[in-house]
Design a protein around this motif. Structure first.
Motif, short mmCIF file in Angstrom:
data_model
loop_
_atom_site.label_atom_id
_atom_site.label_comp_id
_atom_site.label_asym_id
_atom_site.label_seq_id
_atom_site.Cartn_x
_atom_site.Cartn_y
_atom_site.Cartn_z
N ASP A 78 0.83 -1.20 0.00
CA ASP A 78 0.00 0.00 0.00
C ASP A 78 0.87 1.26 0.00
O ASP A 78 0.61 2.20 -0.75
N SER B 25 2.44 1.62 -3.49
CA SER B 25 1.44 2.09 -4.45
C SER B 25 1.19 3.58 -4.28
O SER B 25 1.14 4.34 -5.27
N HIS B 26 1.04 4.02 -3.04
CA HIS B 26 0.81 5.43 -2.74
C HIS B 26 2.00 6.28 -3.19
O HIS B 26 1.82 7.32 -3.83
N THR C 134 4.30 5.52 -5.46
CA THR C 134 4.40 5.50 -6.92
C THR C 134 3.42 6.49 -7.54
O THR C 134 3.77 7.22 -8.47
#
Length: 153
Positions: A133, A136-137, A139
């Motif tokens: 998570d 992802s955040h 990126t």
């Protein structure tokens, strides 16, 4: 705060939600409660990671050094865990964490943290979720920043 209260707070952390109460009691007993004043550094980017921290109360900000200065990448609230990346990767701290308000943490030593992961594979899965998570955040934020940078040139 009583040991049973710390165990209750640890149970609220998703990473520890499936751990047996007796193990959480042992973890709370072998961990250190550390308080920080507003503005005080909890961990510093580049330092050796020897512990993870569970935020019991208060808020903290996660800052990453960049060529243009520190960038705030996240805020931590109660039941957040921080510092586990340096432990898992056997690497230096990837960010600085600074208290925004009065913060109380539970400092979990590296050896205790790794032992819990070995005994509770479901914790390893939850750690993977937390790290995925965050990746992802990060990126998404990097992509957004690069897009802004391209449009200003």
């Amino acid at each position: 705060m009583l040991l049973k209260d710390e165990v209750g707070m640890l149970r609220q952390v998703p990473l520890f939600s499936n751990v047996a109460p007796a193990k959480l009691k042992l973890l709370a007993f072998t961990s250190d409660r550390v308080a920080y004043a507003p503005g005080q550094i909890i961990v510093r980017q580049g330092e050796v990671g020897d512990a993870a921290y569970v935020v019991l109360s208060g808020t903290a900000e996660v800052l990453v050094d960049s060529p243009s200065g520190q960038i705030k990448v996240a805020e931590l609230e109660p039941n957040s865990i921080v510092g586990e990346i340096a432990i898992l990767c056997n690497a230096a701290r990837t960010a600085t964490v600074r208290a925004m308000s009065a913060v109380e943490t539970l400092r979990i030593r590296k050896d205790h943290f790794l032992r819990m992961l070995a005994e509770y594979p479901e914790m390893t899965v939850e750690i993977m979720r937390v790290l995925a998570d965050r990746l992802s955040h990060t990126t998404a934020e990097l992509s957004e920043e690069r897009s802004r940078h391209r449009t200003t040139q």
